[in-house]
Write a protein that holds these residues in place. Structure first.
Motif, PDB file in Angstrom:
ATOM      1  N   SER A 195       0.780  -1.245   0.000  1.00  0.00           N
ATOM      2  CA  SER A 195       0.000   0.000   0.000  1.00  0.00           C
ATOM      3  C   SER A 195       0.809   1.291   0.000  1.00  0.00           C
ATOM      4  O   SER A 195       0.218   2.378  -0.034  1.00  0.00           O
ATOM      5  CB  SER A 195      -0.930   0.016   1.220  1.00  0.00           C
ATOM      6  OG  SER A 195      -0.194  -0.135   2.418  1.00  0.00           O
ATOM      7  N   THR A 196       2.153   1.208  -0.005  1.00  0.00           N
ATOM      8  CA  THR A 196       2.912   2.446   0.199  1.00  0.00           C
ATOM      9  C   THR A 196       4.011   2.725  -0.824  1.00  0.00           C
ATOM     10  O   THR A 196       4.664   3.770  -0.747  1.00  0.00           O
ATOM     11  CB  THR A 196       3.569   2.425   1.603  1.00  0.00           C
ATOM     12  OG1 THR A 196       4.347   1.229   1.738  1.00  0.00           O
ATOM     13  CG2 THR A 196       2.517   2.481   2.702  1.00  0.00           C
ATOM     14  N   PHE A 197       4.221   1.843  -1.788  1.00  0.00           N
ATOM     15  CA  PHE A 197       5.335   2.022  -2.728  1.00  0.00           C
ATOM     16  C   PHE A 197       4.908   2.545  -4.097  1.00  0.00           C
ATOM     17  O   PHE A 197       5.752   2.727  -4.976  1.00  0.00           O
ATOM     18  CB  PHE A 197       6.072   0.694  -2.928  1.00  0.00           C
ATOM     19  CG  PHE A 197       7.084   0.383  -1.859  1.00  0.00           C
ATOM     20  CD1 PHE A 197       8.402   0.808  -1.974  1.00  0.00           C
ATOM     21  CD2 PHE A 197       6.717  -0.333  -0.730  1.00  0.00           C
ATOM     22  CE1 PHE A 197       9.339   0.517  -0.996  1.00  0.00           C
ATOM     23  CE2 PHE A 197       7.637  -0.636   0.254  1.00  0.00           C
ATOM     24  CZ  PHE A 197       8.954  -0.205   0.130  1.00  0.00           C
ATOM     25  N   ALA A 198       3.654   2.826  -4.287  1.00  0.00           N
ATOM     26  CA  ALA A 198       3.147   3.142  -5.631  1.00  0.00           C
ATOM     27  C   ALA A 198       3.879   4.300  -6.287  1.00  0.00           C
ATOM     28  O   ALA A 198       4.066   4.319  -7.513  1.00  0.00           O
ATOM     29  CB  ALA A 198       1.650   3.431  -5.567  1.00  0.00           C
ATOM     30  N   ASN A 199       4.321   5.271  -5.495  1.00  0.00           N
ATOM     31  CA  ASN A 199       4.954   6.466  -6.057  1.00  0.00           C
ATOM     32  C   ASN A 199       6.470   6.480  -5.898  1.00  0.00           C
ATOM     33  O   ASN A 199       7.100   7.519  -6.107  1.00  0.00           O
ATOM     34  CB  ASN A 199       4.344   7.715  -5.418  1.00  0.00           C
ATOM     35  CG  ASN A 199       2.882   7.884  -5.775  1.00  0.00           C
ATOM     36  OD1 ASN A 199       2.484   7.682  -6.924  1.00  0.00           O
ATOM     37  ND2 ASN A 199       2.064   8.245  -4.799  1.00  0.00           N
ATOM     38  N   ASN A 200       7.056   5.331  -5.536  1.00  0.00           N
ATOM     39  CA  ASN A 200       8.507   5.275  -5.442  1.00  0.00           C
ATOM     40  C   ASN A 200       9.110   5.305  -6.840  1.00  0.00           C
ATOM     41  O   ASN A 200       8.721   4.510  -7.703  1.00  0.00           O
ATOM     42  CB  ASN A 200       8.937   3.996  -4.711  1.00  0.00           C
ATOM     43  CG  ASN A 200      10.429   3.972  -4.424  1.00  0.00           C
ATOM     44  OD1 ASN A 200      11.249   3.874  -5.316  1.00  0.00           O
ATOM     45  ND2 ASN A 200      10.776   4.072  -3.144  1.00  0.00           N
ATOM     46  N   PRO A 201      10.061   6.211  -7.105  1.00  0.00           N
ATOM     47  CA  PRO A 201      10.594   6.339  -8.469  1.00  0.00           C
ATOM     48  C   PRO A 201      11.332   5.110  -8.978  1.00  0.00           C
ATOM     49  O   PRO A 201      11.515   4.961 -10.189  1.00  0.00           O
ATOM     50  CB  PRO A 201      11.536   7.550  -8.368  1.00  0.00           C
ATOM     51  CG  PRO A 201      11.833   7.699  -6.919  1.00  0.00           C
ATOM     52  CD  PRO A 201      10.634   7.209  -6.191  1.00  0.00           C
ATOM     53  N   ASP A 202      11.771   4.217  -8.092  1.00  0.00           N
ATOM     54  CA  ASP A 202      12.505   3.025  -8.517  1.00  0.00           C
ATOM     55  C   ASP A 202      11.593   1.830  -8.782  1.00  0.00           C
ATOM     56  O   ASP A 202      12.056   0.803  -9.285  1.00  0.00           O
ATOM     57  CB  ASP A 202      13.529   2.613  -7.454  1.00  0.00           C
ATOM     58  CG  ASP A 202      14.678   3.600  -7.325  1.00  0.00           C
ATOM     59  OD1 ASP A 202      14.798   4.495  -8.185  1.00  0.00           O
ATOM     60  OD2 ASP A 202      15.454   3.477  -6.348  1.00  0.00           O
ATOM     61  N   LEU A 203      10.309   1.962  -8.453  1.00  0.00           N
ATOM     62  CA  LEU A 203       9.413   0.801  -8.490  1.00  0.00           C
ATOM     63  C   LEU A 203       9.359   0.145  -9.862  1.00  0.00           C
ATOM     64  O   LEU A 203       9.363  -1.084  -9.968  1.00  0.00           O
ATOM     65  CB  LEU A 203       8.002   1.214  -8.052  1.00  0.00           C
ATOM     66  CG  LEU A 203       6.972   0.087  -7.971  1.00  0.00           C
ATOM     67  CD1 LEU A 203       7.355  -0.910  -6.882  1.00  0.00           C
ATOM     68  CD2 LEU A 203       5.573   0.646  -7.712  1.00  0.00           C
ATOM     69  N   ASN A 204       9.324   0.952 -10.899  1.00  0.00           N
ATOM     70  CA  ASN A 204       9.207   0.412 -12.256  1.00  0.00           C
ATOM     71  C   ASN A 204      10.462   0.616 -13.104  1.00  0.00           C
ATOM     72  O   ASN A 204      10.422   0.466 -14.324  1.00  0.00           O
ATOM     73  CB  ASN A 204       7.999   1.040 -12.956  1.00  0.00           C
ATOM     74  CG  ASN A 204       6.696   0.687 -12.257  1.00  0.00           C
ATOM     75  OD1 ASN A 204       6.434  -0.484 -11.957  1.00  0.00           O
ATOM     76  ND2 ASN A 204       5.880   1.697 -11.957  1.00  0.00           N
ATOM     77  N   ASN A 205      11.573   0.944 -12.446  1.00  0.00           N
ATOM     78  CA  ASN A 205      12.841   1.060 -13.155  1.00  0.00           C
ATOM     79  C   ASN A 205      13.230  -0.297 -13.734  1.00  0.00           C
ATOM     80  O   ASN A 205      13.119  -1.321 -13.053  1.00  0.00           O
ATOM     81  CB  ASN A 205      13.913   1.565 -12.187  1.00  0.00           C
ATOM     82  CG  ASN A 205      15.276   1.736 -12.835  1.00  0.00           C
ATOM     83  OD1 ASN A 205      15.972   0.773 -13.097  1.00  0.00           O
ATOM     84  ND2 ASN A 205      15.651   2.988 -13.070  1.00  0.00           N
ATOM     85  N   GLU A 206      13.690  -0.328 -14.977  1.00  0.00           N
ATOM     86  CA  GLU A 206      13.918  -1.606 -15.641  1.00  0.00           C
ATOM     87  C   GLU A 206      15.028  -2.429 -14.987  1.00  0.00           C
ATOM     88  O   GLU A 206      15.052  -3.666 -15.113  1.00  0.00           O
ATOM     89  CB  GLU A 206      14.239  -1.389 -17.122  1.00  0.00           C
ATOM     90  CG  GLU A 206      15.489  -0.588 -17.412  1.00  0.00           C
ATOM     91  CD  GLU A 206      15.735  -0.454 -18.908  1.00  0.00           C
ATOM     92  OE1 GLU A 206      15.863  -1.508 -19.572  1.00  0.00           O
ATOM     93  OE2 GLU A 206      15.798   0.682 -19.404  1.00  0.00           O
ATOM     94  N   ILE A 207      15.932  -1.782 -14.269  1.00  0.00           N
ATOM     95  CA  ILE A 207      16.987  -2.510 -13.553  1.00  0.00           C
ATOM     96  C   ILE A 207      16.601  -2.713 -12.099  1.00  0.00           C
ATOM     97  O   ILE A 207      16.621  -3.829 -11.571  1.00  0.00           O
ATOM     98  CB  ILE A 207      18.331  -1.756 -13.650  1.00  0.00           C
ATOM     99  CG1 ILE A 207      18.815  -1.708 -15.094  1.00  0.00           C
ATOM    100  CG2 ILE A 207      19.383  -2.431 -12.757  1.00  0.00           C
ATOM    101  CD1 ILE A 207      20.065  -0.881 -15.304  1.00  0.00           C
TER     102      ILE A 207
END
Length: 275
Positions: A147-159
């Motif tokens: 519930s708390t990581f949705a806006n983390n900039p690394d969440l969808n980083n390809e690496i």
């Protein structure tokens, strides 16, 4: 060890609390939500650059410990008193169980002294709470993970979104960037202090005692090397005292205990320290 609360009543987290939940539950969730939004590779590297010059303050270890009178950990659902009481509760719990290992007593006393960061107007999400590696996939064992990581900039980083991310299998935790906070800061302060003789076990406990997804959740083993696995037992021994000695209703008499712990500081971490 004795405590007023039952063991199952510790570390109870309320996901997405409402106004009907306690103020502490709301405070804890909000602290972690900000932490999990902003703790990323770029942020941690900036904190290294800011704090690891050790040019902010020069104080002895006990002077810093006394400053914890002004810190209440906003990520902790189990206490609502100044952090200095928790320091002495942890140390005394260890002392009773391991009377001959004075370095372990001292480790218990000082383990949270990196929370000095909070007195420099650092937000608590960059000081307290459970830690985790950045630069690789966020574990499902992290508190409030869904519930708390949705806006983390690394969440969808390809690496960084892959299992190993920017690391390699069994590279060792010392090769990993941990989310920034009091654990890493105090560890770095101590290894920078030429008069510190605290053993490796104590330094390791300080550095990873908040890494709950690892030492309690049993995750991230794929990043560990042999030393990490050997040290894990010490971190787990410590964790029991760090957690289960917390009791707002049974606060230690600091004045009575102070002379013993001053002697340990003089033995293992004497002098003025650069913070």
């Amino acid at each position: 060890m004795s405590q007023t609360k039952g063991l199952t009543s510790f570390r109870q987290y309320v996901d997405n609390p409402t106004e009907d939940d306690s103020p502490i539950a709301q405070r804890v969730f909000n602290t972690y939500k900000q932490m999990h939004t902003y703790q990323c590779v770029d942020f941690v590297r900036k904190q290294y650059d800011r704090w690891l010059k050790f040019d902010h303050l020069r104080l002895s270890m006990y002077e810093v410990l006394e400053k914890l009178n002004a810190v209440v950990d906003e990520s902790d659902p189990d206490v609502d008193v100044p952090n200095i009481y928790h320091a002495f509760q942890t140390a005394e719990g260890i002392r009773k169980a391991y009377p001959d290992q004075d370095w372990f007593h001292l480790t218990g006393l000082i383990h949270d002294c990196g929370k000095l960061l909070a007195l420099f107007n650092e937000p608590q999400w960059a000081v307290v709470g459970d830690t985790f590696p950045v630069g690789c996939q966020f574990s499902e064992k992290i508190v409030y993970r869904p519930s708390t990581f949705a806006n983390n900039p690394d969440l969808n980083n390809e690496i960084y979104s892959t299992k190993y991310g920017m690391y390699t299998p069994n590279c060792g935790l010392d090769r990993c960037l941990m989310s920034w906070g009091h654990d890493e800061y105090l560890y770095r302060v101590l290894i920078n202090h030429p008069m510190c003789t605290l053993p490796d076990e104590g330094l390791y406990i300080i550095r990873y005692h908040s890494f709950y997804p690892w030492h309690t959740g049993n995750d991230y083993m794929y990043l560990c090397n042999e030393k990490d696995l050997q040290m894990l037992e010490w971190v787990r021994r410590f964790q029991k005292f760090d957690l289960y000695t917390k009791d707002d209703q049974d606060l230690p008499n600091i004045d009575e205990l102070k002379p013993y712990y001053l002697s340990l500081i003089e033995k293992y971490i004497p002098g003025i320290i650069a913070w």
